[in-house]
Write a protein that holds these residues in place. Structure first.
Motif, PDB file in Angstrom:
ATOM      1  N   TYR A 129       0.816  -1.220   0.000  1.00 18.11           N
ATOM      2  CA  TYR A 129       0.000   0.000   0.000  1.00 18.11           C
ATOM      3  C   TYR A 129       0.849   1.269   0.000  1.00 18.11           C
ATOM      4  O   TYR A 129       0.609   2.199  -0.775  1.00 18.11           O
ATOM      5  CB  TYR A 129      -0.945  -0.016   1.212  1.00 18.11           C
ATOM      6  CG  TYR A 129      -1.872   1.151   1.234  1.00 18.11           C
ATOM      7  CD1 TYR A 129      -3.048   1.140   0.485  1.00 18.11           C
ATOM      8  CD2 TYR A 129      -1.568   2.294   1.962  1.00 18.11           C
ATOM      9  CE1 TYR A 129      -3.894   2.230   0.475  1.00 18.11           C
ATOM     10  CE2 TYR A 129      -2.402   3.389   1.958  1.00 18.11           C
ATOM     11  CZ  TYR A 129      -3.560   3.353   1.216  1.00 18.11           C
ATOM     12  OH  TYR A 129      -4.384   4.432   1.196  1.00 18.11           O
ATOM     13  N   GLY A 167     -11.065   5.437   8.514  1.00 21.36           N
ATOM     14  CA  GLY A 167     -10.381   4.717   7.430  1.00 21.36           C
ATOM     15  C   GLY A 167      -8.977   5.270   7.257  1.00 21.36           C
ATOM     16  O   GLY A 167      -8.559   5.620   6.150  1.00 21.36           O
ATOM     17  N   THR A 170      -3.015  10.412   5.449  1.00 24.04           N
ATOM     18  CA  THR A 170      -3.742  11.624   5.831  1.00 24.04           C
ATOM     19  C   THR A 170      -3.496  11.938   7.303  1.00 24.04           C
ATOM     20  O   THR A 170      -3.385  13.108   7.687  1.00 24.04           O
ATOM     21  CB  THR A 170      -5.259  11.452   5.554  1.00 24.04           C
ATOM     22  OG1 THR A 170      -5.401  11.042   4.191  1.00 24.04           O
ATOM     23  CG2 THR A 170      -6.016  12.745   5.758  1.00 24.04           C
ATOM     24  N   ASP A 190      -9.946   2.350  11.766  1.00 21.86           N
ATOM     25  CA  ASP A 190      -9.893   1.593  10.513  1.00 21.86           C
ATOM     26  C   ASP A 190     -10.409   0.183  10.790  1.00 21.86           C
ATOM     27  O   ASP A 190     -10.364  -0.316  11.908  1.00 21.86           O
ATOM     28  CB  ASP A 190      -8.469   1.533   9.942  1.00 21.86           C
ATOM     29  CG  ASP A 190      -8.457   1.205   8.458  1.00 21.86           C
ATOM     30  OD1 ASP A 190      -8.205   2.118   7.636  1.00 21.86           O
ATOM     31  OD2 ASP A 190      -8.718   0.025   8.092  1.00 21.86           O
ATOM     32  N   THR A 196      -9.168  -2.503   9.172  1.00 17.39           N
ATOM     33  CA  THR A 196      -8.135  -3.509   8.885  1.00 17.39           C
ATOM     34  C   THR A 196      -6.909  -3.330   9.781  1.00 17.39           C
ATOM     35  O   THR A 196      -6.136  -2.377   9.603  1.00 17.39           O
ATOM     36  CB  THR A 196      -7.691  -3.393   7.405  1.00 17.39           C
ATOM     37  OG1 THR A 196      -8.841  -3.308   6.577  1.00 17.39           O
ATOM     38  CG2 THR A 196      -6.842  -4.585   6.986  1.00 17.39           C
ATOM     39  N   ASP A 231     -15.777   0.433  12.588  1.00 16.13           N
ATOM     40  CA  ASP A 231     -16.492   0.514  11.319  1.00 16.13           C
ATOM     41  C   ASP A 231     -17.062   1.915  11.133  1.00 16.13           C
ATOM     42  O   ASP A 231     -17.737   2.447  12.023  1.00 16.13           O
ATOM     43  CB  ASP A 231     -17.618  -0.528  11.363  1.00 16.13           C
ATOM     44  CG  ASP A 231     -18.539  -0.442  10.164  1.00 16.13           C
ATOM     45  OD1 ASP A 231     -18.172   0.206   9.166  1.00 16.13           O
ATOM     46  OD2 ASP A 231     -19.632  -1.038  10.236  1.00 16.13           O
ATOM     47  N   ALA A 232     -16.818   2.485   9.969  1.00 20.82           N
ATOM     48  CA  ALA A 232     -17.283   3.832   9.646  1.00 20.82           C
ATOM     49  C   ALA A 232     -18.790   3.997   9.860  1.00 20.82           C
ATOM     50  O   ALA A 232     -19.255   5.084  10.197  1.00 20.82           O
ATOM     51  CB  ALA A 232     -16.943   4.146   8.188  1.00 20.82           C
ATOM     52  N   ALA A 287     -10.457  10.070   4.088  1.00 18.67           N
ATOM     53  CA  ALA A 287      -9.905  10.180   2.729  1.00 18.67           C
ATOM     54  C   ALA A 287      -9.746   8.802   2.112  1.00 18.67           C
ATOM     55  O   ALA A 287      -9.002   7.954   2.620  1.00 18.67           O
ATOM     56  CB  ALA A 287      -8.552  10.894   2.775  1.00 18.67           C
ATOM     57  N   SER A 326     -11.854   6.207   1.749  1.00 14.55           N
ATOM     58  CA  SER A 326     -12.401   5.022   2.417  1.00 14.55           C
ATOM     59  C   SER A 326     -13.874   4.815   2.086  1.00 14.55           C
ATOM     60  O   SER A 326     -14.346   3.680   2.034  1.00 14.55           O
ATOM     61  CB  SER A 326     -12.212   5.173   3.941  1.00 14.55           C
ATOM     62  OG  SER A 326     -12.606   4.002   4.610  1.00 14.55           O
TER      63      SER A 326
END
Ligand SMILES: C[S@@+](CC[C@H](N)C(=O)[O-])C[C@H]1O[C@@H](n2cnc3c(N)ncnc32)[C@H](O)[C@@H]1O
Length: 204
Positions: free
Chosen positions: A21, A53, A59, A76, A78, A98-99, A115, A117
């Motif tokens: 990544y 995220g 960011t 996040d 993950t 979780d968002a 940003a 996600s």
């Protein structure tokens, strides 16, 4: 079909994608773009900011530069992504979450930023409403989303992978979440097609 707009798939994708990544991301996400994202949050030196995220911390780095590590909380899905951000910013607060179900009380932060996600969230409207909920009245919610490509073939390919909203859709989600003073810019890294993403912000 938006294959990756599914929490389980997104989480497994990033479990493996996290290995490369940090090499790939700068090709799509320039320093200019992340500065604009954070500019859109209208932060003060002591603003308490939540980032949704956060990934490996691209960011996060810009937010930390403006408000300091202690004022940053990052979420996040993950762990394999977030562990890299934790190593970079050990004094920031990190939570796996979780968002669409943020683990915070209402009005906990001065601003919320996400940003790159939202394209993985099955219910982006709910994610934006969650960001608005945890942000204090008068604070800004900022999203960077990959924009729906203008060309037909690129659009069909993009849509088979994940969500690429139009700018109008983003504005509609922000309005539905009750956000005011909405502003946005369509931009992208200089070597790519110019309007790869939309950066949008609104006041709670
Ligand atoms: C493109 S990456 C991270 C971008 C990062 N903000 C940056 O500045 O480079 C997208 C991240 O969103 C995370 N993600 C995907 N779905 C999520 C969800 N429902 N809740 C929280 N994070 C999620 C992924 O795990 C991944 O780390």
């Amino acid at each position: 079909m938006e294959f990756l707009k599914d929490k389980k798939r997104a989480r497994y994708f990033y479990k493996y994608f996290s290995k490369i990544y940090d090499f790939v991301n700068p090709f799509f996400y320039s320093d200019e773009m992340r500065k604009t994202v954070v500019d859109f949050a209208d932060l003060k030196k002591d603003s308490k900011v939540v980032e949704i995220g956060c990934g490996t911390g691209f960011t996060t780095a810009e937010i930390v530069r403006r408000v300091g590590e202690e004022n940053v909380t990052a979420v996040d899905l993950t762990p394999e992504q977030m562990i890299k951000a934790i190593k970079r910013f050990p004094k920031a607060n990190f939570l796996r979450g979780d968002a669409e179900n943020l683990p915070f009380r209402d009005a906990s932060f001065d601003a919320s930023i996400s940003a790159g996600s939202i394209e993985y969230w099955p219910n982006p409207q709910r994610g934006i409403e969650e960001m608005a909920r945890v942000t204090k009245p008068g604070g800004r919610v900022v999203i960077l989303a990959p924009r729906k490509p203008d060309g037909y073939i690129a659009r069909k390919f993009a849509e088979s992978i994940m969500l690429f909203p139009t700018t109008d859709e983003c504005v509609e989600w922000f309005k539905n979440a009750g956000l005011k003073e909405i502003k946005y810019v369509e931009t992208g890294p200089y070597f790519f097609w110019s309007k790869l993403v939309v950066i949008i912000s609104g006041v709670v």
